[in-house]
Design a protein around this motif. Structure first.
Motif, short mmCIF file in Angstrom:
data_model
loop_
_atom_site.label_atom_id
_atom_site.label_comp_id
_atom_site.label_asym_id
_atom_site.label_seq_id
_atom_site.Cartn_x
_atom_site.Cartn_y
_atom_site.Cartn_z
N LEU A 24 0.83 -1.20 0.00
CA LEU A 24 0.00 0.00 0.00
C LEU A 24 0.87 1.26 0.00
O LEU A 24 0.61 2.20 -0.76
N LYS A 25 1.91 1.28 0.82
CA LYS A 25 2.82 2.44 0.85
C LYS A 25 3.48 2.63 -0.51
O LYS A 25 3.60 3.76 -1.00
N LEU A 26 3.89 1.54 -1.13
CA LEU A 26 4.53 1.61 -2.45
C LEU A 26 3.56 2.17 -3.49
O LEU A 26 3.92 3.06 -4.27
N GLU A 27 2.33 1.70 -3.47
CA GLU A 27 1.34 2.19 -4.44
C GLU A 27 0.98 3.64 -4.17
O GLU A 27 0.76 4.41 -5.11
N LYS A 28 0.91 4.04 -2.91
CA LYS A 28 0.65 5.45 -2.59
C LYS A 28 1.78 6.32 -3.12
O LYS A 28 1.53 7.39 -3.67
N ALA A 29 3.00 5.87 -2.96
CA ALA A 29 4.16 6.63 -3.46
C ALA A 29 4.11 6.72 -4.98
O ALA A 29 4.37 7.78 -5.55
N ARG A 30 3.77 5.62 -5.64
CA ARG A 30 3.67 5.64 -7.10
C ARG A 30 2.57 6.59 -7.56
O ARG A 30 2.73 7.33 -8.54
N THR A 31 1.44 6.58 -6.86
CA THR A 31 0.33 7.46 -7.22
C THR A 31 0.73 8.92 -7.02
O THR A 31 0.45 9.76 -7.88
N ALA A 32 1.37 9.22 -5.90
CA ALA A 32 1.82 10.59 -5.65
C ALA A 32 2.81 11.04 -6.71
O ALA A 32 2.74 12.17 -7.19
N ASN A 33 3.70 10.16 -7.11
CA ASN A 33 4.67 10.48 -8.15
C ASN A 33 3.97 10.73 -9.49
O ASN A 33 4.31 11.66 -10.22
N ALA A 34 2.98 9.93 -9.80
CA ALA A 34 2.24 10.10 -11.05
C ALA A 34 1.48 11.42 -11.05
O ALA A 34 1.46 12.13 -12.07
#
Length: 183
Positions: free
Chosen positions: A50-60
């Protein structure tokens, strides 16, 4: 004696049942502990995902915002370039109208008045979009004026004759004023 043996057998069965129950309880507890531990590991893994996906979403989202800003900057730059080219083309018409007024001299015919009004209208339209005449009254400035000769009757570093007006667009020089400068 048979009763005693029955009692002993029952006691033995009860002890075996109790031992079996204890063993099953311990096995169940161990199974519960294994299940709890595996569930905790799964939770930890899912939290990490979940943390990884949140980081990816924020980066996108960040990249998308930067792309929008870049496109807006490029659009503004393109708009300024197009406006600059268009304004430069109109300056030729302004020069021609000024020459026509100069050629007419003191003639106050309807034609010369029409040329004057057309020039005023064109200059007003250019000013709406940020095109203004370069100042030639405050002395020579190499950034705004192009000296093409010497004016014998002008003071040093002062503009004697303006051969062609200069123009700027929103503070940027479109065309320098061609002038004769005093020596």
């Amino acid at each position: 004696m048979a009763t005693e043996q029955n009692h002993d057998a029952q006691d033995l069965q009860q002890e075996q049942a109790a031992e079996q129950e204890t063993a099953q309880t311990q096995a169940g507890t161990e199974q519960n502990e294994v299940s709890v531990e595996s569930l905790q590991e799964q939770i930890a893994q899912l939290e990490g995902d979940l943390k990884l996906e949140k980081a990816r979403t924020a980066n996108a989202v960040y990249e998308a915002q930067k792309s929008v800003e870049r496109i807006q900057r490029e659009s503004e730059k393109h708009k300024d370039t197009v406006l600059e080219k268009f304004a430069k083309e109109l300056l030729d018409s302004v020069d021609n109208l000024e020459r026509a007024i100069t050629a007419a001299g003191d003639d106050t015919s309807a034609l010369s008045e029409g040329v004057v009004l057309t020039l005023k209208s064109l200059l007003t339209s250019l000013e709406k979009f940020g095109v203004v005449v370069v100042d030639t009254n405050n002395g020579f400035n190499a950034e705004l004026h192009q000296a093409v000769g010497i004016a014998p009757d002008a003071k040093a570093n002062e503009i004697g004759v303006v051969l062609q007006k200069g123009y700027s667009l929103n503070g940027r020089l479109l065309r320098p004023a061609m002038v004769l400068v005093g020596q």
